[in-house]
Design a protein around this motif. Structure first.
Motif, PDB file in Angstrom:
ATOM      1  N   SER A 150       0.858  -1.185   0.000  1.00 47.69           N
ATOM      2  CA  SER A 150       0.000   0.000   0.000  1.00 47.69           C
ATOM      3  C   SER A 150       0.896   1.238   0.000  1.00 47.69           C
ATOM      4  CB  SER A 150      -0.931  -0.018   1.211  1.00 47.69           C
ATOM      5  OG  SER A 150      -0.202  -0.138   2.408  1.00 47.69           O
ATOM      6  N   TYR A 151       0.326   2.409  -0.250  1.00 55.62           N
ATOM      7  CA  TYR A 151       1.161   3.551  -0.637  1.00 55.62           C
ATOM      8  C   TYR A 151       2.195   3.951   0.415  1.00 55.62           C
ATOM      9  CZ  TYR A 151       2.313   7.587  -3.502  1.00 55.62           C
ATOM     10  OH  TYR A 151       2.974   8.480  -4.290  1.00 55.62           O
ATOM     11  N   GLY A 152       1.778   4.090   1.673  1.00 54.13           N
ATOM     12  CA  GLY A 152       2.734   4.454   2.714  1.00 54.13           C
ATOM     13  C   GLY A 152       3.721   3.345   2.984  1.00 54.13           C
ATOM     14  N   ALA A 153       3.235   2.100   3.063  1.00 55.86           N
ATOM     15  CA  ALA A 153       4.118   0.956   3.310  1.00 55.86           C
ATOM     16  C   ALA A 153       5.092   0.758   2.166  1.00 55.86           C
ATOM     17  CB  ALA A 153       3.283  -0.309   3.530  1.00 55.86           C
ATOM     18  N   ASN A 155       6.323   3.156   0.397  1.00 61.50           N
ATOM     19  CA  ASN A 155       7.363   4.177   0.558  1.00 61.50           C
ATOM     20  C   ASN A 155       8.358   3.797   1.646  1.00 61.50           C
ATOM     21  OD1 ASN A 155       7.064   7.152  -0.876  1.00 61.50           O
ATOM     22  ND2 ASN A 155       5.209   5.922  -0.989  1.00 61.50           N
ATOM     23  N   LEU A 156       7.918   3.004   2.609  1.00 63.39           N
ATOM     24  CA  LEU A 156       8.846   2.432   3.592  1.00 63.39           C
ATOM     25  C   LEU A 156       9.749   1.398   2.936  1.00 63.39           C
ATOM     26  CD1 LEU A 156       6.911   1.521   6.877  1.00 63.39           C
ATOM     27  CD2 LEU A 156       8.718   3.229   6.627  1.00 63.39           C
ATOM     28  N   THR A 157       9.165   0.604   2.058  1.00 66.76           N
ATOM     29  CA  THR A 157       9.878  -0.487   1.401  1.00 66.76           C
ATOM     30  C   THR A 157      11.074   0.053   0.625  1.00 66.76           C
ATOM     31  OG1 THR A 157       7.930  -1.899   1.248  1.00 66.76           O
ATOM     32  CG2 THR A 157       9.645  -2.253  -0.412  1.00 66.76           C
ATOM     33  N   GLY A 158      12.186  -0.693   0.663  1.00 64.11           N
ATOM     34  CA  GLY A 158      13.382  -0.241  -0.032  1.00 64.11           C
ATOM     35  C   GLY A 158      13.651  -0.945  -1.339  1.00 64.11           C
ATOM     36  N   GLU A 159      13.189  -2.192  -1.469  1.00 62.61           N
ATOM     37  CA  GLU A 159      13.507  -2.966  -2.677  1.00 62.61           C
ATOM     38  C   GLU A 159      12.616  -2.558  -3.851  1.00 62.61           C
ATOM     39  OE1 GLU A 159      10.981  -5.375  -3.551  1.00 62.61           O
ATOM     40  OE2 GLU A 159      10.864  -6.808  -1.894  1.00 62.61           O
ATOM     41  N   PRO A 160      12.862  -3.110  -5.051  1.00 59.49           N
ATOM     42  CA  PRO A 160      12.228  -2.589  -6.266  1.00 59.49           C
ATOM     43  C   PRO A 160      10.710  -2.563  -6.297  1.00 59.49           C
ATOM     44  CG  PRO A 160      14.115  -3.949  -6.851  1.00 59.49           C
ATOM     45  CD  PRO A 160      13.918  -4.101  -5.370  1.00 59.49           C
ATOM     46  N   ARG A 161      10.031  -3.296  -5.430  1.00 62.40           N
ATOM     47  CA  ARG A 161       8.574  -3.251  -5.473  1.00 62.40           C
ATOM     48  C   ARG A 161       8.007  -1.895  -5.053  1.00 62.40           C
ATOM     49  NH1 ARG A 161       7.055  -9.026  -2.770  1.00 62.40           N
ATOM     50  NH2 ARG A 161       9.094  -8.713  -1.758  1.00 62.40           N
ATOM     51  N   ARG A 162       8.874  -0.995  -4.612  1.00 60.32           N
ATOM     52  CA  ARG A 162       8.407   0.356  -4.273  1.00 60.32           C
ATOM     53  C   ARG A 162       8.302   1.254  -5.502  1.00 60.32           C
ATOM     54  NH1 ARG A 162      14.010   1.331  -3.607  1.00 60.32           N
ATOM     55  NH2 ARG A 162      14.622   3.432  -4.271  1.00 60.32           N
ATOM     56  N   TYR A 163       8.940   0.854  -6.625  1.00 59.45           N
ATOM     57  CA  TYR A 163       9.099   1.764  -7.761  1.00 59.45           C
ATOM     58  C   TYR A 163       7.773   2.300  -8.304  1.00 59.45           C
ATOM     59  CZ  TYR A 163      13.961   0.061  -8.039  1.00 59.45           C
ATOM     60  OH  TYR A 163      15.266  -0.280  -7.782  1.00 59.45           O
ATOM     61  N   THR A 164       6.719   1.475  -8.309  1.00 63.00           N
ATOM     62  CA  THR A 164       5.447   1.927  -8.870  1.00 63.00           C
ATOM     63  C   THR A 164       4.780   2.992  -8.002  1.00 63.00           C
ATOM     64  OG1 THR A 164       4.355   0.025  -7.823  1.00 63.00           O
ATOM     65  CG2 THR A 164       4.964  -0.199 -10.137  1.00 63.00           C
ATOM     66  N   GLU A 166       6.478   5.595  -6.877  1.00 62.19           N
ATOM     67  CA  GLU A 166       7.334   6.770  -7.004  1.00 62.19           C
ATOM     68  C   GLU A 166       6.851   7.652  -8.146  1.00 62.19           C
ATOM     69  OE1 GLU A 166      11.264   5.077  -7.386  1.00 62.19           O
ATOM     70  OE2 GLU A 166      11.538   5.050  -5.215  1.00 62.19           O
ATOM     71  N   PRO A 167       7.030   8.987  -8.085  1.00 62.37           N
ATOM     72  CA  PRO A 167       7.717   9.713  -7.025  1.00 62.37           C
ATOM     73  C   PRO A 167       7.048   9.477  -5.673  1.00 62.37           C
ATOM     74  CG  PRO A 167       7.303  11.138  -8.901  1.00 62.37           C
ATOM     75  CD  PRO A 167       6.519   9.890  -9.125  1.00 62.37           C
ATOM     76  N   GLY A 168       7.871   9.325  -4.656  1.00 55.96           N
ATOM     77  CA  GLY A 168       7.368   8.927  -3.357  1.00 55.96           C
ATOM     78  C   GLY A 168       6.878  10.075  -2.499  1.00 55.96           C
ATOM     79  N   ILE A 169       6.482   9.723  -1.297  1.00 49.41           N
ATOM     80  CA  ILE A 169       6.005  10.699  -0.313  1.00 49.41           C
ATOM     81  C   ILE A 169       7.215  11.443   0.256  1.00 49.41           C
ATOM     82  CG2 ILE A 169       4.769  10.992   1.862  1.00 49.41           C
ATOM     83  CD1 ILE A 169       3.420   8.265   1.266  1.00 49.41           C
ATOM     84  N   PRO A 170       7.191  12.754   0.322  1.00 49.11           N
ATOM     85  CA  PRO A 170       8.323  13.491   0.907  1.00 49.11           C
ATOM     86  C   PRO A 170       8.587  13.047   2.348  1.00 49.11           C
ATOM     87  CG  PRO A 170       6.828  14.986  -0.224  1.00 49.11           C
ATOM     88  CD  PRO A 170       6.139  13.657  -0.182  1.00 49.11           C
ATOM     89  N   GLY A 171       9.870  12.972   2.693  1.00 52.87           N
ATOM     90  CA  GLY A 171      10.244  12.664   4.067  1.00 52.87           C
ATOM     91  C   GLY A 171      10.635  11.228   4.329  1.00 52.87           C
TER      92      GLY A 171
END
Length: 452
Positions: A150-153, A155-164, A166-171
């Protein structure tokens, strides 16, 4: 009509309807060929052709008590008959009892729990709680991590499954965790590695402005990204940095919690008390979607006079709470946390033998019944079997298919194969399953030697 249709549907139609109407996660849909499963019991499940499989990943590292546990099923039935749903603003017996049990099992600094429906929304709500409590806006998390989709989680995630996302949440700020096998640095000891990584984290925090950092999120033990176990002193070092700057330490124990490491919570292995623990998976073992956020006493007391801006329609769902109570009782009555530790020791011995035997097995990492086998092209150079994020020849999926063909079901992420069976597994079953793994690795050794 629906019941009759369900009872008469053939395996062929199940697969046809599945491919036509369902979207499967993390997959290109056109090439899918999903296996039709007809029953499951204990540590096994069977496909529509009657073939039996060892469930050696506990599905998605959540089915700790195995398939078909009667006590949990009966608890779900009983609660459904009594009260299938009640809104989160009411006090309900199962909600109160489960909350009490969770806090009693958690580290002794913990005060209250906020129930959710799974790991992603546990982490989503932990982000909000950390920001509300501290009044700060930045969140640190690690690159080799998965905290949810989910969107906030994400943005926590570091591996490539976060790419979709992005651009991520500031902070949201990323840092590297101590993956010593791939660090490229020869440390004198685990403690030396821990000092190096904690010092780098501290430096990064200072450059980001410690006064703006609300929390550091980390999987106590990195899960799907390779079961990366922190070196000695690392978590204590992170705890010390958090205390120095008034930053909350949040341990994601969605996978590692509820006995997976041989302790109720993985942080107990390292004698560390986080400010917040997120959990899911093992609290109901997948019998009902459920999760939660445990907060320490100072945070719970803060919300006595400050509004908790978190809400879910299905917060503390009664059926989930009933399943959670029954699951904890199963852990206790069947001594499953201890069995996780004992079987984990045997698994570790088997894995060390496999590592010694096979040139393609670069590293094995394990704690309790939480393990990963990392494959390499070359043991001396530690060259990865497939480049990070790339596998054009689909080597790893082919290895997973080969294991499954032999009756060993699990999954991989990048170069690591997950091994995390249910806690009910017996030594003879564990050895039989791992003998399949051993034999398949022989084929992999030969394939890598002659093909790559």
């Amino acid at each position: 009509m629906l019941t009759v249709e369900r009872e008469s549907i053939t395996a062929e139609k199940i697969k046809k309807f599945d491919k036509r109407y369902n979207l499967h996660s993390w997959s290109a849909q056109g090439s899918l060929n999903p296996m039709v499963i007809e029953k499951a019991e204990g540590i096994y499940f069977w496909d529509s052709e009657g073939k039996k499989y060892f469930d050696m990943s506990s599905q998605l590292v959540n089915l700790n008590v195995g398939h078909g546990n009667k006590k949990i099923i009966e608890a779900i039935k009983k609660q459904a008959d009594k009260m299938a749903f009640m809104g989160p603003g009411y006090a309900v017996d199962v909600r109160s009892l489960l909350a009490k049990k969770v806090i009693e099992k958690a580290p002794d600094n913990m005060g209250k729990v906020f129930f959710t429906l799974g790991g992603s929304d546990s982490n989503e709500n932990a982000i909000k709680i950390a920001k509300m409590f501290t009044g700060r806006n930045k969140i640190f998390s690690r690159y080799r991590s998965y905290h949810g989709a989910s969107y906030g989680a994400a943005n926590l995630t570091g591996e490539p499954r976060r790419y979709t996302c992005e651009p991520g949440i500031p902070g949201f700020v990323k840092f590297f965790d101590p993956y010593i096998y791939r660090a490229g640095i020869k440390f004198e000891s685990e403690e030396a590695a821990s000092k190096y990584y904690v010092d780098k984290l501290r430096e990064q925090l200072i450059y980001e402005g410690t006064q703006s950092v609300a929390a550091i999120f980390l999987e106590t033990i990195t899960g799907s990204n390779g079961v990366i176990i922190p070196p000695k002193g690392y978590l204590k070092g992170v705890r010390k940095v958090c205390d120095e700057f008034g930053i909350l330490m949040v341990c994601d124990e969605v996978m590692a919690g509820w006995g997976r490491t041989g302790k109720w919570f993985a942080c107990e292995n390292f004698n560390v008390k986080p400010d917040i623990i997120t959990f899911a998976k093992g609290i109901t073992c997948g019998y009902v979607p459920f999760g939660g956020v445990i907060v320490d006493k100072k945070i719970s007391e803060y919300f006595d006079n400050n509004t908790l801006m978190c809400g879910l329609t299905y917060n503390a769902h009664p059926i989930g709470c009933a399943a959670g109570i029954a699951t904890i009782e199963v852990y206790e009555e069947e001594n499953l946390i201890e069995n996780s530790r004992k079987m984990g020791e045997i698994l570790g011995e088997i894995l060390e033998d496999i590592k010694e035997k096979h040139p393609t097995v670069g590293d094995v990492r394990y704690i309790g019944l939480f393990a990963a086998v990392e494959l390499v092209k070359d043991k001396k150079t530690r060259e990865a079997l497939v480049p990070y994020g790339k596998d054009p020849e689909k080597i790893m999926p082919r290895i997973i298919r080969m294991l499954k063909e032999k009756g060993f079901s699990t999954y991989h992420h990048e170069n690591s194969i997950m091994i995390a069976p249910p806690f009910i597994i017996k030594e003879a079953e564990l050895r039989e399953a791992m003998s399949i793994f051993d034999k398949v690795m022989c084929f992999v050794d030969e394939y890598i030697k002659t093909t790559i």
